[in-house]
Design a protein around this motif. Structure first.
Motif, PDB file in Angstrom:
ATOM      1  N   ILE A   1       1.993  -5.246  -7.166  1.00 40.41           N
ATOM      2  CA  ILE A   1       1.465  -4.030  -6.382  1.00 40.41           C
ATOM      3  C   ILE A   1       1.962  -2.760  -7.161  1.00 40.41           C
ATOM      4  CG2 ILE A   1       1.855  -2.591  -4.377  1.00 40.41           C
ATOM      5  CD1 ILE A   1       2.186  -5.166  -2.863  1.00 40.41           C
ATOM      6  N   MET A   2       2.975  -2.688  -7.838  1.00 38.38           N
ATOM      7  CA  MET A   2       3.538  -1.535  -8.629  1.00 38.38           C
ATOM      8  C   MET A   2       2.524  -1.405  -9.892  1.00 38.38           C
ATOM      9  SD  MET A   2       5.801   0.066  -6.951  1.00 38.38           S
ATOM     10  CE  MET A   2       6.417   1.206  -8.057  1.00 38.38           C
ATOM     11  N   ALA A   3       2.466  -2.542 -10.450  1.00 34.66           N
ATOM     12  CA  ALA A   3       1.646  -2.361 -11.753  1.00 34.66           C
ATOM     13  C   ALA A   3       0.225  -1.977 -11.384  1.00 34.66           C
ATOM     14  CB  ALA A   3       1.616  -3.465 -12.404  1.00 34.66           C
ATOM     15  N   ALA A   4      -0.448  -2.583 -10.394  1.00 40.36           N
ATOM     16  CA  ALA A   4      -1.928  -2.036 -10.049  1.00 40.36           C
ATOM     17  C   ALA A   4      -1.857  -0.578  -9.862  1.00 40.36           C
ATOM     18  CB  ALA A   4      -2.114  -3.060  -9.006  1.00 40.36           C
ATOM     19  N   ALA A   5      -0.822   0.078  -8.704  1.00 35.73           N
ATOM     20  CA  ALA A   5      -0.857   1.149  -8.494  1.00 35.73           C
ATOM     21  C   ALA A   5      -0.720   2.136  -9.773  1.00 35.73           C
ATOM     22  CB  ALA A   5       0.364   1.497  -7.348  1.00 35.73           C
ATOM     23  N   GLY A   6       0.247   1.779 -10.430  1.00 33.95           N
ATOM     24  CA  GLY A   6       0.681   2.552 -11.697  1.00 33.95           C
ATOM     25  C   GLY A   6      -0.704   2.962 -12.710  1.00 33.95           C
ATOM     26  N   ASN A   7      -1.660   1.807 -12.699  1.00 36.80           N
ATOM     27  CA  ASN A   7      -2.936   2.030 -13.259  1.00 36.80           C
ATOM     28  C   ASN A   7      -4.030   2.376 -12.533  1.00 36.80           C
ATOM     29  OD1 ASN A   7      -2.868   0.558 -16.025  1.00 36.80           O
ATOM     30  ND2 ASN A   7      -1.546  -0.880 -14.937  1.00 36.80           N
TER      31      ASN A   7
ATOM     32  N   TRP B   1      -5.487   1.333  -9.862  1.00 37.44           N
ATOM     33  CA  TRP B   1      -6.423   0.229  -9.327  1.00 37.44           C
ATOM     34  C   TRP B   1      -6.393   0.174  -7.839  1.00 37.44           C
ATOM     35  CZ3 TRP B   1      -4.320  -3.635 -13.558  1.00 37.44           C
ATOM     36  CH2 TRP B   1      -4.943  -2.942 -14.781  1.00 37.44           C
ATOM     37  N   LEU B   2      -5.415   0.681  -7.348  1.00 39.65           N
ATOM     38  CA  LEU B   2      -5.270   0.623  -5.838  1.00 39.65           C
ATOM     39  C   LEU B   2      -4.269   1.741  -5.339  1.00 39.65           C
ATOM     40  CD1 LEU B   2      -2.166  -0.841  -5.179  1.00 39.65           C
ATOM     41  CD2 LEU B   2      -3.697  -2.996  -5.429  1.00 39.65           C
ATOM     42  N   ASP B   3      -4.396   1.898  -4.186  1.00 38.25           N
ATOM     43  CA  ASP B   3      -3.377   3.163  -3.489  1.00 38.25           C
ATOM     44  C   ASP B   3      -2.294   2.312  -3.102  1.00 38.25           C
ATOM     45  OD1 ASP B   3      -1.933   4.397  -1.476  1.00 38.25           O
ATOM     46  OD2 ASP B   3      -3.992   5.680  -0.825  1.00 38.25           O
ATOM     47  N   GLY B   4      -1.029   2.675  -4.056  1.00 36.35           N
ATOM     48  CA  GLY B   4       0.086   2.047  -3.832  1.00 36.35           C
ATOM     49  C   GLY B   4       0.794   1.896  -2.514  1.00 36.35           C
ATOM     50  N   GLU B   5       0.755   3.160  -2.015  1.00 39.52           N
ATOM     51  CA  GLU B   5       1.585   3.439  -0.706  1.00 39.52           C
ATOM     52  C   GLU B   5       0.645   2.713   0.460  1.00 39.52           C
ATOM     53  OE1 GLU B   5       2.621   7.027   2.307  1.00 39.52           O
ATOM     54  OE2 GLU B   5       2.835   7.233   0.266  1.00 39.52           O
TER      55      GLU B   5
END
Length: 344
Positions: A299-305, A307-311
């Motif tokens: 989740i953190m990697a996708a949010a960092g890129n 690609w998704l809303d991390g929160e």
């Protein structure tokens, strides 16, 4: 049935009785109405915060594969426990980063009354007694081969390991641990740990058994965080569960409950929501899920890129555990989400 009005427009005069007046979207049209009828709610009370403890002082040490997760000194763990209290998180879970020179074939550091987990437990209980402490019972943070038990050749010895786990559990309880969490997956360990704790007067110490712990690819960042990454010889499939099995999880949970487990755990979490749901319904005992390091890192990697809303992904993923029937969740997101969630 329809009729045509004077204007020539077709007018529906009858709709199926089963759907008459039904508009599911009415309850979704406002924030207040969505909150009013929400079936599953998540609060800080549902969270357990896993914390990594290391030797020495100074600033928190980042875990490269787990953004925004750190290894903390003993004093740093005390500060984290204070933060947990202030956020309404009821329990912290302690995991040690053990230096290579303190590891051996039999995981002897696990029985040291002055090891990292014991020192952190005593310090937290002295400073923040109202926060519960969960301690992992397994030898992998202390063995030179990275396995959860004692090895003979390529075999993990069940009964010898159980004896060692009992010693580890007693040492942790003496240091102030409130919940013993055997995660090793040896047979018969819950009954033996319960007996060992009772014999030395720790009858009120809880046991949260990792009843269904699967041999999973989602543990990699955790092994880096505790210093066992790259040490593992072979794999853990001779004692951790096959991810193709569900009935086996029921048998494992039934055995642990019969042996005296107060609570049970499913690990990993999201890939095994069906197991969480099945065990919580089957047994009616407090059932927890561990949102593992790999789940967190994805989740953190996708949010960092971007690609998704991390929160939103964080909140949605944790709510899914509750919807599946989990009483609570171990998650590295705990302090972040607790700061955003209402308390009961």
């Amino acid at each position: 049935m329809t009729r045509t009005g004077d204007s020539g427009v077709s007018i529906t005069t009858r709709i199926d009785a089963a759907t008459a007046g039904l508009r599911m979207r009415r309850l979704r049209q406002s924030d207040w109405s969505r909150r009013l009828v929400r079936e599953t709610s998540l609060t800080a009370d549902d969270l357990i915060w896993p914390i990594f403890v290391r030797e020495g002082g100074g600033a928190p040490e980042p875990v490269p594969s787990m953004p925004e997760v750190f290894r903390l000194s003993v004093e740093g763990c005390v500060e984290a426990a204070r933060r947990a209290r202030d956020l309404g998180i009821p329990v912290v879970a302690l995991f040690p980063y053990t230096d290579a020179d303190k590891r051996d074939e039999r995981g002897s550091e696990a029985f040291n009354e002055g090891n990292l987990v014991c020192r952190a437990s005593r310090a937290i209980k002295a400073a923040v007694p109202e926060v519960g402490i969960l301690c992992d019972v397994a030898l992998d943070p202390y063995t030179s081969h990275g396995h959860d038990g004692i090895m003979e050749g390529d075999r993990i010895l069940n009964d010898e390991t159980v004896e060692a786990l009992c010693r580890q559990a007693v040492v942790q309880a003496e240091a102030g641990c409130d919940i013993i969490g055997p995660s090793d997956m040896m047979d018969g360990r819950v009954a033996c740990i319960r007996q060992a704790l009772d014999e030395v007067g720790h009858r009120d110490t809880l046991i949260m058994s990792y009843a269904a712990k699967y041999a999973s690819a989602f543990y990699g960042p955790f092994r880096d965080a505790v210093g066992s990454g790259g040490m593992l010889k072979g794999d853990k499939r001779t004692y951790q569960m096959d991810y193709g099995n569900s009935d086996e999880a029921v048998r494992e949970a039934a055995q642990d409950i019969a042996e005296g487990a107060d609570m049970i755990m499913v690990k990993p979490g999201m890939p095994y929501l069906d197991i969480v749901s099945r065990l919580s319904r089957e047994f009616g005992v407090p059932t927890f899920a561990y949102q593992t390091s790999g789940e967190y890192a994805m989740i953190m990697a996708a949010a960092g890129n971007g690609w998704l809303d991390g929160e939103r992904a964080m909140i949605e993923s944790l709510t899914a555990f509750k919807r599946a029937g989990a009483s609570g969740i171990l998650s590295y997101f705990s302090p972040t989400i607790a700061a955003r969630m209402p308390r009961r």
